[in-house]
Motif scaffolding. Structure first.
Motif, PDB file in Angstrom:
ATOM      1  N   PRO A  24     -15.498 -18.482  20.887  1.00 20.91           N
ATOM      2  CA  PRO A  24     -15.955 -17.616  19.763  1.00 20.91           C
ATOM      3  C   PRO A  24     -17.291 -17.015  20.382  1.00 20.91           C
ATOM      4  N   VAL A  25     -17.782 -15.689  20.507  1.00 23.45           N
ATOM      5  CA  VAL A  25     -19.169 -15.391  21.055  1.00 23.45           C
ATOM      6  C   VAL A  25     -20.080 -15.356  19.876  1.00 23.45           C
ATOM      7  N   SER A  26     -21.132 -16.093  20.006  1.00 19.33           N
ATOM      8  CA  SER A  26     -22.185 -16.111  18.753  1.00 19.33           C
ATOM      9  C   SER A  26     -22.641 -14.876  18.429  1.00 19.33           C
ATOM     10  N   ALA A  27     -22.669 -13.731  19.329  1.00 17.00           N
ATOM     11  CA  ALA A  27     -23.009 -12.404  18.856  1.00 17.00           C
ATOM     12  C   ALA A  27     -22.082 -11.920  17.747  1.00 17.00           C
ATOM     13  N   LEU A  28     -21.030 -12.105  17.550  1.00 16.68           N
ATOM     14  CA  LEU A  28     -20.219 -11.758  16.700  1.00 16.68           C
ATOM     15  C   LEU A  28     -20.345 -12.272  15.274  1.00 16.68           C
ATOM     16  N   ASN A  29     -21.002 -13.508  15.122  1.00 18.17           N
ATOM     17  CA  ASN A  29     -21.201 -13.923  13.841  1.00 18.17           C
ATOM     18  C   ASN A  29     -22.077 -13.114  13.053  1.00 18.17           C
ATOM     19  N   GLY A  30     -21.680 -13.016  11.771  1.00 20.91           N
ATOM     20  CA  GLY A  30     -22.438 -12.184  10.710  1.00 20.91           C
ATOM     21  C   GLY A  30     -21.378 -11.157  10.046  1.00 20.91           C
ATOM     22  N   GLU A  31     -22.252 -10.237   9.250  1.00 18.77           N
ATOM     23  CA  GLU A  31     -21.158  -9.264   8.584  1.00 18.77           C
ATOM     24  C   GLU A  31     -21.334  -7.771   9.422  1.00 18.77           C
ATOM     25  N   TRP A  32     -20.118  -7.355   9.544  1.00 23.02           N
ATOM     26  CA  TRP A  32     -20.018  -6.094   9.958  1.00 23.02           C
ATOM     27  C   TRP A  32     -19.353  -4.858   9.165  1.00 23.02           C
ATOM     28  N   GLU A  33     -19.777  -3.605   9.038  1.00 19.10           N
ATOM     29  CA  GLU A  33     -19.396  -2.822   8.158  1.00 19.10           C
ATOM     30  C   GLU A  33     -18.821  -1.545   8.917  1.00 19.10           C
ATOM     31  N   LEU A  34     -17.547  -0.926   8.584  1.00 16.07           N
ATOM     32  CA  LEU A  34     -16.901   0.215   9.161  1.00 16.07           C
ATOM     33  C   LEU A  34     -17.885   1.420   9.046  1.00 16.07           C
ATOM     34  N   ARG A  35     -18.154   1.932  10.163  1.00 16.08           N
ATOM     35  CA  ARG A  35     -19.122   3.258  10.539  1.00 16.08           C
ATOM     36  C   ARG A  35     -18.166   4.340  10.907  1.00 16.08           C
ATOM     37  N   THR A  36     -17.326   4.315  11.789  1.00 12.84           N
ATOM     38  CA  THR A  36     -16.588   5.194  12.471  1.00 12.84           C
ATOM     39  C   THR A  36     -15.100   5.053  12.844  1.00 12.84           C
ATOM     40  N   GLU A  37     -14.080   5.777  12.620  1.00 12.80           N
ATOM     41  CA  GLU A  37     -12.751   5.764  13.034  1.00 12.80           C
ATOM     42  C   GLU A  37     -12.577   6.782  13.898  1.00 12.80           C
ATOM     43  N   LEU A  38     -11.850   6.872  15.199  1.00 16.04           N
ATOM     44  CA  LEU A  38     -11.591   7.928  16.048  1.00 16.04           C
ATOM     45  C   LEU A  38     -10.216   7.807  16.386  1.00 16.04           C
ATOM     46  N   ASN A  39      -9.515   8.710  16.068  1.00 13.23           N
ATOM     47  CA  ASN A  39      -8.027   9.192  16.618  1.00 13.23           C
ATOM     48  C   ASN A  39      -8.075   9.478  17.826  1.00 13.23           C
ATOM     49  N   ARG A  40      -7.776   8.744  18.887  1.00 10.35           N
ATOM     50  CA  ARG A  40      -7.882   9.043  20.304  1.00 10.35           C
ATOM     51  C   ARG A  40      -6.775  10.012  20.789  1.00 10.35           C
ATOM     52  N   LYS A  41      -5.623  10.254  19.907  1.00  5.16           N
ATOM     53  CA  LYS A  41      -4.778  10.983  20.203  1.00  5.16           C
ATOM     54  C   LYS A  41      -5.238  12.612  19.685  1.00  5.16           C
ATOM     55  N   THR A  42      -5.426  12.548  18.723  1.00  4.03           N
ATOM     56  CA  THR A  42      -6.217  14.107  17.982  1.00  4.03           C
ATOM     57  C   THR A  42      -7.417  14.415  18.212  1.00  4.03           C
ATOM     58  N   GLY A  43      -8.134  13.307  18.632  1.00  5.42           N
ATOM     59  CA  GLY A  43      -9.608  13.378  18.796  1.00  5.42           C
ATOM     60  C   GLY A  43     -10.570  13.564  17.402  1.00  5.42           C
ATOM     61  N   ALA A  44      -9.820  13.717  16.294  1.00  7.33           N
ATOM     62  CA  ALA A  44     -10.412  13.504  15.103  1.00  7.33           C
ATOM     63  C   ALA A  44     -11.287  12.069  14.735  1.00  7.33           C
ATOM     64  N   SER A  45     -12.502  12.362  14.300  1.00  5.88           N
ATOM     65  CA  SER A  45     -13.266  11.404  13.728  1.00  5.88           C
ATOM     66  C   SER A  45     -13.656  11.298  12.426  1.00  5.88           C
ATOM     67  N   THR A  46     -13.705   9.956  11.617  1.00  3.15           N
ATOM     68  CA  THR A  46     -14.322  10.196  10.479  1.00  3.15           C
ATOM     69  C   THR A  46     -15.366   8.980  10.330  1.00  3.15           C
ATOM     70  N   ASN A  47     -16.355   9.474   9.560  1.00  4.39           N
ATOM     71  CA  ASN A  47     -17.718   8.833   9.493  1.00  4.39           C
ATOM     72  C   ASN A  47     -17.904   8.149   8.217  1.00  4.39           C
ATOM     73  N   TYR A  48     -18.193   7.002   8.021  1.00  5.80           N
ATOM     74  CA  TYR A  48     -18.516   6.212   6.793  1.00  5.80           C
ATOM     75  C   TYR A  48     -19.890   5.974   6.546  1.00  5.80           C
ATOM     76  N   LEU A  49     -20.310   6.319   5.242  1.00  5.54           N
ATOM     77  CA  LEU A  49     -21.590   5.856   5.059  1.00  5.54           C
ATOM     78  C   LEU A  49     -21.969   4.281   4.795  1.00  5.54           C
ATOM     79  N   PRO A  50     -23.167   3.900   5.062  1.00  7.23           N
ATOM     80  CA  PRO A  50     -23.300   2.562   4.585  1.00  7.23           C
ATOM     81  C   PRO A  50     -23.252   2.549   3.410  1.00  7.23           C
ATOM     82  N   GLY A  51     -22.636   1.203   2.966  1.00  5.32           N
ATOM     83  CA  GLY A  51     -22.191   0.799   1.711  1.00  5.32           C
ATOM     84  C   GLY A  51     -20.819   0.888   1.368  1.00  5.32           C
ATOM     85  N   ASN A  52     -19.856   1.506   2.135  1.00  5.42           N
ATOM     86  CA  ASN A  52     -18.759   1.785   2.087  1.00  5.42           C
ATOM     87  C   ASN A  52     -17.724   0.583   1.708  1.00  5.42           C
TER      88      ASN A  52
END
Length: 135
Positions: A24-52
């Protein structure tokens, strides 16, 4: 037909030989929150605010998934460094529960100190970006 079979076998061997177990990579340790989803097929992206509340927590070899602050799943993970992934070159792959989670959950990732970016494998067109919120 024999040439196609040999080519397919060569490519498969290359990818299998390029991927090997890592720690395991030590840089991975911690908490990570979703910020962006990108549909590579359609090019559509969804951005999420902090605290989601869509969070992945990594500690040592354990992970926890939360969606809207509700616990979804936990288990073990490992990192597989891979010599090549499509046209992106070297990559790492997070493997959850020894690979028993199918599909895009085991996507290729780029990990740095502030974000995790996933790249789809052949089964998924969705890429996501998580931002580190706690070490």
């Amino acid at each position: 037909m024999t040439n196609n079979f040999c080519l397919a076998l060569l490519i498969t061997t290359f990818f299998i030989a390029g991927c090997h177990r890592g720690s395991p990579v030590s840089a991975l340790n911690g908490e990570w929150e979703l910020r962006t989803e990108l549909n590579r097929k359609t090019g559509a992206s969804t951005n999420y605010l902090p605290g989601n509340g869509t969070i992945i927590k990594f500690t040592g070899t354990d992970y926890e998934f939360y969606s809207h602050e509700k616990f979804i799943k936990c288990g073990k993970y490992s990192i597989q460094p891979c010599a090549a992934h499509s046209k992106k070159g070297a990559a790492e792959r997070v493997i959850y529960d020894n690979g028993s989670c199918p599909g895009p959950v085991n996507s290729f990732v780029k990990i740095d100190s502030t974000q995790i970016s996933t790249y789809p494998d052949t089964c998924s067109n969705l890429s996501v970006i998580y931002k580190k919120i706690k070490s």
